[in-house]
Design a protein around this motif. Structure first.
Motif, PDB file in Angstrom:
ATOM      1  N   GLN A 202       0.851  -1.189   0.000  1.00 53.77           N
ATOM      2  CA  GLN A 202       0.000   0.000   0.000  1.00 53.77           C
ATOM      3  C   GLN A 202       0.883   1.232   0.000  1.00 53.77           C
ATOM      4  O   GLN A 202       1.849   1.328   0.775  1.00 53.77           O
ATOM      5  N   VAL A 203       0.573   2.194  -0.884  1.00 56.20           N
ATOM      6  CA  VAL A 203       1.414   3.382  -1.022  1.00 56.20           C
ATOM      7  C   VAL A 203       0.548   4.629  -1.071  1.00 56.20           C
ATOM      8  O   VAL A 203      -0.643   4.586  -1.393  1.00 56.20           O
ATOM      9  N   TRP A 212       6.095   2.323  -8.449  1.00 51.46           N
ATOM     10  CA  TRP A 212       5.888   1.496  -9.637  1.00 51.46           C
ATOM     11  C   TRP A 212       7.120   1.518 -10.528  1.00 51.46           C
ATOM     12  O   TRP A 212       7.572   0.475 -11.010  1.00 51.46           O
ATOM     13  N   ASN A 213       7.679   2.690 -10.746  1.00 52.86           N
ATOM     14  CA  ASN A 213       8.893   2.789 -11.558  1.00 52.86           C
ATOM     15  C   ASN A 213      10.037   1.981 -10.946  1.00 52.86           C
ATOM     16  O   ASN A 213      10.782   1.289 -11.642  1.00 52.86           O
ATOM     17  N   ASN A 325       3.892  -5.485 -13.070  1.00 52.11           N
ATOM     18  CA  ASN A 325       3.644  -4.684 -11.865  1.00 52.11           C
ATOM     19  C   ASN A 325       2.322  -3.967 -12.093  1.00 52.11           C
ATOM     20  O   ASN A 325       2.223  -3.083 -12.939  1.00 52.11           O
ATOM     21  N   ARG A 326       1.317  -4.369 -11.342  1.00 49.31           N
ATOM     22  CA  ARG A 326      -0.050  -3.927 -11.610  1.00 49.31           C
ATOM     23  C   ARG A 326      -0.482  -2.860 -10.611  1.00 49.31           C
ATOM     24  O   ARG A 326      -0.196  -2.967  -9.417  1.00 49.31           O
ATOM     25  N   ARG A 339      -2.452   0.330  -4.207  1.00 48.47           N
ATOM     26  CA  ARG A 339      -1.369  -0.622  -3.972  1.00 48.47           C
ATOM     27  C   ARG A 339      -0.601  -0.859  -5.270  1.00 48.47           C
ATOM     28  O   ARG A 339      -1.161  -0.784  -6.369  1.00 48.47           O
ATOM     29  N   VAL A 340       0.673  -1.184  -5.118  1.00 47.51           N
ATOM     30  CA  VAL A 340       1.457  -1.771  -6.198  1.00 47.51           C
ATOM     31  C   VAL A 340       1.435  -3.276  -5.994  1.00 47.51           C
ATOM     32  O   VAL A 340       1.715  -3.767  -4.891  1.00 47.51           O
ATOM     33  N   GLU A 341       1.080  -4.018  -7.041  1.00 53.90           N
ATOM     34  CA  GLU A 341       1.085  -5.478  -6.985  1.00 53.90           C
ATOM     35  C   GLU A 341       2.223  -5.990  -7.866  1.00 53.90           C
ATOM     36  O   GLU A 341       2.183  -5.873  -9.094  1.00 53.90           O
ATOM     37  N   ASN A 342       3.226  -6.554  -7.239  1.00 53.94           N
ATOM     38  CA  ASN A 342       4.391  -7.095  -7.931  1.00 53.94           C
ATOM     39  C   ASN A 342       4.124  -8.555  -8.277  1.00 53.94           C
ATOM     40  O   ASN A 342       3.866  -9.372  -7.398  1.00 53.94           O
ATOM     41  N   ARG A 343       4.208  -8.918  -9.581  1.00 52.33           N
ATOM     42  CA  ARG A 343       3.726 -10.207 -10.049  1.00 52.33           C
ATOM     43  C   ARG A 343       4.801 -11.049 -10.738  1.00 52.33           C
ATOM     44  O   ARG A 343       4.484 -12.048 -11.382  1.00 52.33           O
TER      45      ARG A 343
END
Length: 498
Positions: A202-203, A212-213, A325-326, A339-343
Motif C-alpha cells: 500500500q502506497v 511502480w517505476n 507490476n499492476r 497498492r502496487v502489486e508485484n507479479r
C-alpha cells in the motif's frame, strides 16, 4: 480477476455501456487523486501464493474443489486450473517483527492445508511451473468450476480466433544442446501452469509512480535471483519459463495484430509514469473489454455524496490486463487506497525463500524511491524491459544493465549494490534488525552460492538422466525430492544435488 461475473453472452449495448462506465470511473479516479481522498494510515504489505496440487506419483491432481472443501479456510480460493489453489494472506504492517510472524503463520497454514489435501489424495507444491504437466492437462475440461474462468477462456479465444501457440527455446542443459518447445493449446489452461507469488504494498497516491517505476527497475533482478520455473511439457526452457508462457497463454492477438503493434494483455508497459492514473488510462485506451460486466453505481454521484466509489468496471478490466507490476485500486470498510502489486516472482521453493524474496523487493524498492536522483531517470524503459527477459531466460547467468555500472551478472549486482540498499530500505520501513538480517541473509547466501530453484531443478534432472532415467522419470524424481526439501524448509541455496 477474482470477481464473480455472470455467464451470459454480452451484447453490443453491454460493451458500449461498459465503455461509458469506464470513462466515468476514470473521471472519478482523477477527481479522487486531485482531492487526495485516499487512506494511508501505515505501510502495509500483502501476499498471495498460487499453489499446485499433485498426487503421490507427482502427477497433477485435478481436485481443487474437493481440497478447498477439506481445507475449509477462507484464505484459500480456487484458481484457473483444477490443479491450482491460491492462499491470500491478510494485509499487515511491514514494520517491526511482522515479517517473522507472517513466516510462521504461513508455514503453519500451508502445513495444515497440505495435511487436509492429503485426505483428498493430493499434496501442495510451491513451484513456478509444475514439471509433470503435459499437453493433456491443458484440455478445457480441467478449467475450475467457476463461470468466470469458462467465460474468460471463451472470450480470449474468440478475440484471437485461433489456437494458442507456445513457442520458446531455453539455454542448454549441462552437457547438452538447447531444447525447443513448439506446442498448441485450445484453452487458456497453460496460464494455470504459471504459479506465482504476488506481493502487495500500500502506497500514498503521490508516491505511487516512484514505487511502480522502482518495481519495474527491479523486475529483471527479481526473476534472475529467484527463478523457479525450469521445465514445461518435458522441455528444459528458460530459468523462469513462467514469463514467456504467461504472455503466450493469454495473448488475444493473432500474428497480424502483433505485426500492427497491438499491445499484449500480459505487459511490461512502455514508459515510466508520473501517476497511477497513467496506467488506468492506458488500460482504457488500449485494451478492449473481455468481460463487460457493469453494476448500477454512478461513481461521480457517489463521490459528490461523500462516498468512496467501487469503480467495479475499472477494477475488473484491470484484472484482465496482466501487467508484471499492476496498479490496484481497492476499497476497504468504505475507505479507498492504492497498492502496487508485484507479479514477477514464481511460487517457492520454500516459505523462507518466499519471505526473503519479499523482503528484498520491499527493501530495494523503498531505497530506490528515496534516491535523490531516481534510477529511472538514468536508464531507458526498454533497458528495464530487456532486463526482465534476460533475467528470466538465463537466471544467475544473465547479464543485466544497471546505470553507473553497465552490464553485470545479477548476483554481483545484488551483492555489490542492491543488498546494501535493501538493508537501508527495510530499516527506513521500520523492519526489525532480526527480520532484516534473517531474510536478506538468505538473499546474500543465495547469490554467493549462485543457486536458484531453477538451477537446482536443471542440475538434478541432468544428474538423474546421466544415471539412466528417461526425462519423464527424471522430472518425477526431481519433483519428489523437491517437495521433500520444500517441506524441510531450508532455503534453496542449501539444497544439494544428488
Amino acid at each position: 480477476m477474482g470477481s464473480e461475473v455472470s455467464s451470459r453472452t454480452f451484447t453490443r449495448d453491454d460493451r458500449q455501456h461498459y465503455r461509458e462506465k469506464m470513462q466515468r470511473s476514470l473521471d472519478a479516479l482523477a477527481t479522487m487523486l486531485a482531492e487526495d481522498t485516499f487512506s494511508f494510515p501505515r505501510r502495509q504489505m500483502g501476499l498471495e501464493i498460487e499453489l499446485n496440487l499433485v498426487d503421490d506419483a507427482m502427477r497433477p491432481a485435478m481436485a481443487n474443489s474437493e481440497v478447498l472443501e477439506k481445507i475449509d479456510d477462507p484464505s484459500y480460493t480456487l484458481e484457473l486450473g483444477q490443479q491450482n489453489l491460491e492462499i491470500n494472506v491478510p494485509p499487515r504492517e511491514l514494520a517491526g517483527d511482522e515479517m517473522l510472524g507472517l513466516e510462521e503463520e504461513l508455514r503453519q497454514s500451508l502445513d495444515n492445508a497440505d495435511s487436509k489435501a492429503n485426505d483428498a489424495g493430493a499434496n501442495l507444491a510451491m513451484i513456478g511451473l509444475l514439471p509433470t504437466l503435459r499437453e493433456r492437462h491443458f484440455d478445457r475440461k480441467w478449467l475450475s468450476e467457476a463461470p468466470r474462468y469458462a467465460l474468460l477462456n471463451d472470450t480470449i479465444f474468440k478475440a484471437r480466433g485461433e489456437e494458442m501457440v507456445l513457442h520458446m527455446e531455453g539455454p542448454a542443459m549441462p552437457g547438452k544442446g538447447p531444447e525447443k518447445l513448439l506446442s498448441y493449446a485450445d484453452s487458456i489452461l497453460p496460464e494455470a501452469a504459471c504459479t506465482s507469488v504476488q506481493l502487495h504494498l500500500q502506497v500514498e497516491p503521490t508516491h505511487f509512480a516512484a514505487h511502480w517505476n522502482a518495481a519495474q527497475c527491479l523486475a529483471g533482478v527479481q526473476v534472475a535471483i529467484a527463478a523457479n520455473s525450469a521445465f514445461l511439457l518435458g522441455k528444459a526452457l528458460w530459468h523462469e519459463t513462467r514469463i514467456p508462457l504467461f504472455e503466450q497463454a493469454t495473448d488475444t492477438r493473432p500474428d497480424e495484430l502483433k505485426n500492427q503493434g497491438v499491445r499484449p494483455r500480459v505487459w511490461f508497459g512502455e514508459r515510466w509514469i508520473t501517476s497511477i492514473f497513467d496506467l488506468f488510462e492506458e488500460n482504457v485506451r488500449y485494451f478492449p473489454s473481455l468481460l463487460p460486466e457493469t453494476d448500477d453505481e454512478d461513481p461521480l454521484e457517489v463521490l459528490e455524496a461523500g462516498g468512496a466509489p467501487r469503480l467495479s468496471e475499472l477494477r475488473l478490466h484491470n484484472g484482465t490486463i496482466w501487467r508484471w507490476n499492476r496498479p490496484v485500486y481497492d476499497v476497504v470498510d468504505g475507505v479507498p487506497h492504492l497498492r502496487v502489486e508485484n507479479r514477477v516472482l514464481p511460487a517457492g521453493p520454500t516459505v523462507l525463500d518466499t519471505m526473503a524474496n519479499a523482503a528484498f523487493f520491499y527493501g530495494a524498492q523503498r531505497a530506490l524511491t528515496s534516491q535523490e536522483r531516481p534510477l529511472w531517470t538514468q536508464m531507458s524503459f526498454q533497458a528495464a524491459e530487456e532486463n526482465l527477459y534476460t533475467g528470466a531466460r538465463h537466471g544467475m547467468h544473465a547479464q543485466l544493465y544497471w546505470p553507473g555500472i553497465g552490464w553485470i551478472p545479477p548476483d554481483e549486482l545484488v551483492l555489490r549494490r542492491l543488498l546494501p540498499m535493501a538493508h537501508e530500505g527495510l530499516r527506513d520501513c521500520g523492519v526489525s534488525d532480526e527480520a532484516r538480517e534473517r531474510y536478506l541473509g538468505v538473499i546474500e547466501q543465495r547469490c554467493l552460492a549462485r543457486r536458484t530453484g531453477s538451477s537446482w531443478q536443471r542440475e538434478t534432472v541432468a544428474l538423474l538422466e546421466e544415471r539412466g532415467m528417461s526425462r519423464d522419470s527424471a522430472l518425477s524424481g526431481m519433483l519428489k525430492r523437491y517437495m521433500e526439501l520444500m517441506h524441510a524448509g531450508e532455503p534453496v541455496h542449501t539444497w544439494h544435488v544428488g
